[in-house]
Design a protein around this motif. Sequence first.
Motif, PDB file in Angstrom:
ATOM      1  N   VAL A 159       0.834  -1.205   0.000  1.00 30.41           N
ATOM      2  CA  VAL A 159       0.000   0.000   0.000  1.00 30.41           C
ATOM      3  C   VAL A 159       0.868   1.255   0.000  1.00 30.41           C
ATOM      4  O   VAL A 159       0.504   2.268  -0.622  1.00 30.41           O
ATOM      5  CB  VAL A 159      -0.985  -0.024   1.189  1.00 30.41           C
ATOM      6  N   ILE A 160       2.036   1.215   0.656  1.00 30.30           N
ATOM      7  CA  ILE A 160       2.927   2.372   0.615  1.00 30.30           C
ATOM      8  C   ILE A 160       3.514   2.529  -0.792  1.00 30.30           C
ATOM      9  O   ILE A 160       3.593   3.646  -1.329  1.00 30.30           O
ATOM     10  CB  ILE A 160       4.045   2.233   1.668  1.00 30.30           C
ATOM     11  N   GLY A 161       3.900   1.408  -1.413  1.00 28.64           N
ATOM     12  CA  GLY A 161       4.374   1.473  -2.792  1.00 28.64           C
ATOM     13  C   GLY A 161       3.307   1.994  -3.738  1.00 28.64           C
ATOM     14  O   GLY A 161       3.594   2.792  -4.649  1.00 28.64           O
ATOM     15  N   SER A 162       2.066   1.574  -3.540  1.00 28.23           N
ATOM     16  CA  SER A 162       0.964   2.064  -4.376  1.00 28.23           C
ATOM     17  C   SER A 162       0.777   3.567  -4.213  1.00 28.23           C
ATOM     18  O   SER A 162       0.514   4.287  -5.186  1.00 28.23           O
ATOM     19  CB  SER A 162      -0.334   1.340  -4.014  1.00 28.23           C
ATOM     20  N   LEU A 163       0.894   4.049  -2.977  1.00 27.83           N
ATOM     21  CA  LEU A 163       0.787   5.489  -2.735  1.00 27.83           C
ATOM     22  C   LEU A 163       1.858   6.254  -3.516  1.00 27.83           C
ATOM     23  O   LEU A 163       1.561   7.265  -4.166  1.00 27.83           O
ATOM     24  CB  LEU A 163       0.926   5.768  -1.239  1.00 27.83           C
ATOM     25  N   PHE A 164       3.089   5.766  -3.491  1.00 28.76           N
ATOM     26  CA  PHE A 164       4.170   6.437  -4.215  1.00 28.76           C
ATOM     27  C   PHE A 164       3.935   6.394  -5.722  1.00 28.76           C
ATOM     28  O   PHE A 164       4.169   7.392  -6.432  1.00 28.76           O
ATOM     29  CB  PHE A 164       5.509   5.785  -3.873  1.00 28.76           C
ATOM     30  N   VAL A 165       3.475   5.262  -6.241  1.00 30.86           N
ATOM     31  CA  VAL A 165       3.204   5.144  -7.673  1.00 30.86           C
ATOM     32  C   VAL A 165       2.095   6.106  -8.090  1.00 30.86           C
ATOM     33  O   VAL A 165       2.214   6.824  -9.094  1.00 30.86           O
ATOM     34  CB  VAL A 165       2.828   3.690  -8.020  1.00 30.86           C
TER      35      VAL A 165
ATOM     36  N   TRP B 181       9.682   1.249  -5.854  1.00 30.75           N
ATOM     37  CA  TRP B 181      10.436   0.042  -6.208  1.00 30.75           C
ATOM     38  C   TRP B 181      11.001  -0.620  -4.944  1.00 30.75           C
ATOM     39  O   TRP B 181      10.961  -1.840  -4.810  1.00 30.75           O
ATOM     40  CB  TRP B 181      11.575   0.393  -7.164  1.00 30.75           C
ATOM     41  N   ILE B 182      11.512   0.176  -4.017  1.00 32.22           N
ATOM     42  CA  ILE B 182      12.037  -0.371  -2.761  1.00 32.22           C
ATOM     43  C   ILE B 182      10.924  -1.067  -1.980  1.00 32.22           C
ATOM     44  O   ILE B 182      11.105  -2.166  -1.438  1.00 32.22           O
ATOM     45  CB  ILE B 182      12.680   0.747  -1.919  1.00 32.22           C
ATOM     46  N   CYS B 183       9.752  -0.435  -1.928  1.00 28.96           N
ATOM     47  CA  CYS B 183       8.616  -1.045  -1.208  1.00 28.96           C
ATOM     48  C   CYS B 183       8.243  -2.388  -1.825  1.00 28.96           C
ATOM     49  O   CYS B 183       8.042  -3.382  -1.103  1.00 28.96           O
ATOM     50  CB  CYS B 183       7.415  -0.103  -1.230  1.00 28.96           C
ATOM     51  N   PHE B 184       8.138  -2.436  -3.143  1.00 29.69           N
ATOM     52  CA  PHE B 184       7.743  -3.679  -3.793  1.00 29.69           C
ATOM     53  C   PHE B 184       8.862  -4.729  -3.724  1.00 29.69           C
ATOM     54  O   PHE B 184       8.589  -5.925  -3.744  1.00 29.69           O
ATOM     55  CB  PHE B 184       7.336  -3.408  -5.241  1.00 29.69           C
TER      56      PHE B 184
END
Length: 429
Positions: free
Chosen positions: A229-235, A416-419
């Motif tokens: 969810v944090i990666g999705s927020l950044f994307v 990318w780091i989150c995923f």
Amino acid sequence: MNAAPTRQQTIAFGASGFPAQLLTQTFSAFVVYFYVAQLAVPAAWVAGAMIAHGILNAVLNPIVGTLSDRIRTPWGRRVPWIGVGIVPLVVAFALVWMPPELPAAGLIVWFLLVVAVYDVAFVVVVLNISALFPEIFRTTDERARGNTPRQIFAILGMVLGTAGAPVLYSTIGWAAMAVVLSAVCLVLFVWSLLGGMIERPAPAEEPKAMPWRDQLRYTFRNRAFVPYVIGSLFVQTAIAVILAAIPFYVRYSLNSAEGNSSLLLGAIFVTAIPSIVLWSTVVRHTSPRTAVLWSVAVFGVAVLGYLAPSTVLGAVLVGVGVGVGVGGLLQLLEVMLGQIIDDDAMRTGHRREGAYFGVNGFVVRGSVVLQALVAAAVLTSSGFDATLADAQPEGVDSGIRIMLAVIPLAFSALAWICFWLYPIRSRDV
């Protein structure tokens, strides 16, 4: 439904992406212009109303999602919500553009009331459609195939919402535009509901409903969901920044007509359609994690290309590369979330699609705030002054290019780091 969905069911379910995005893009792109420029409502009042809209929409997502998981009816968990919400949704959308003759104070009250109904109905319909996706399509292969028509319909809805709406309101007026778009959305929603939204039979003995406290605890302690969810927020923030920066880029960096913004946006969205099929093939032969990492990398590298062009054609060519990455993100993020929901069901014994899509919707709404902060910071620090028209300081061009290229790259790197930290490495749970 016990077997895999048929092609007809898959296409019908996917058709729901068109009206959902058509409503979203038309509202977000033109509602402020309509109330400020056409109806002469003070901009500060409309800004306050839009903030209230954003807060209400964000809060509704986890509430409606959790309720959808808990409530049982003879017709299923999701379908009744969708069936009840479709008509209020399209009617409320139409009424947004059809206010009665009122003073400015009355118009803002009308806006707040109608948009509140629109927000409730939108979350009820669209969140439950999203929650049906990982239930109807059960494996990564099924989800990759099933999400392809849905995302293609969604992109077509985006295009009509951003490019078709101005043609309609400039020729037949705002009220007629609202009626036409609402009728199109109603037809497609009903087709999708009747032809593609089929719930699977509930277990003979379902576990007792999970308490609200446990709902939140299991969701935010999920080792796969938190980086997702944090990666999705950044994307989503990276994409929102790009969409907000392109009109400035066209006018003040490329020194071109404002209308050419549609060429840059069109390059992204048109390229995204065939790339959805490409990424569907990739995820079926690798895993959601691997495919998402590749798509984020392609997107991040491509956006850096916006630093160089001095012509619209050059920027359009960069947009083709960006569109390949965008197509992957549109296709793969919900496939990955479906995998998280499967893993959670194995651990808890509960299918909680609504809770996960609701919390995801709540968090991702933060991209609107981050995008606004980025735009304000960059334009202010670069010396941008709207009263100077095209005679902007030299730093404005550099600032806009940084906003369009470097900042989305930074958000992509964080995503990318989150995923990369996403712990589920297999293709299916």
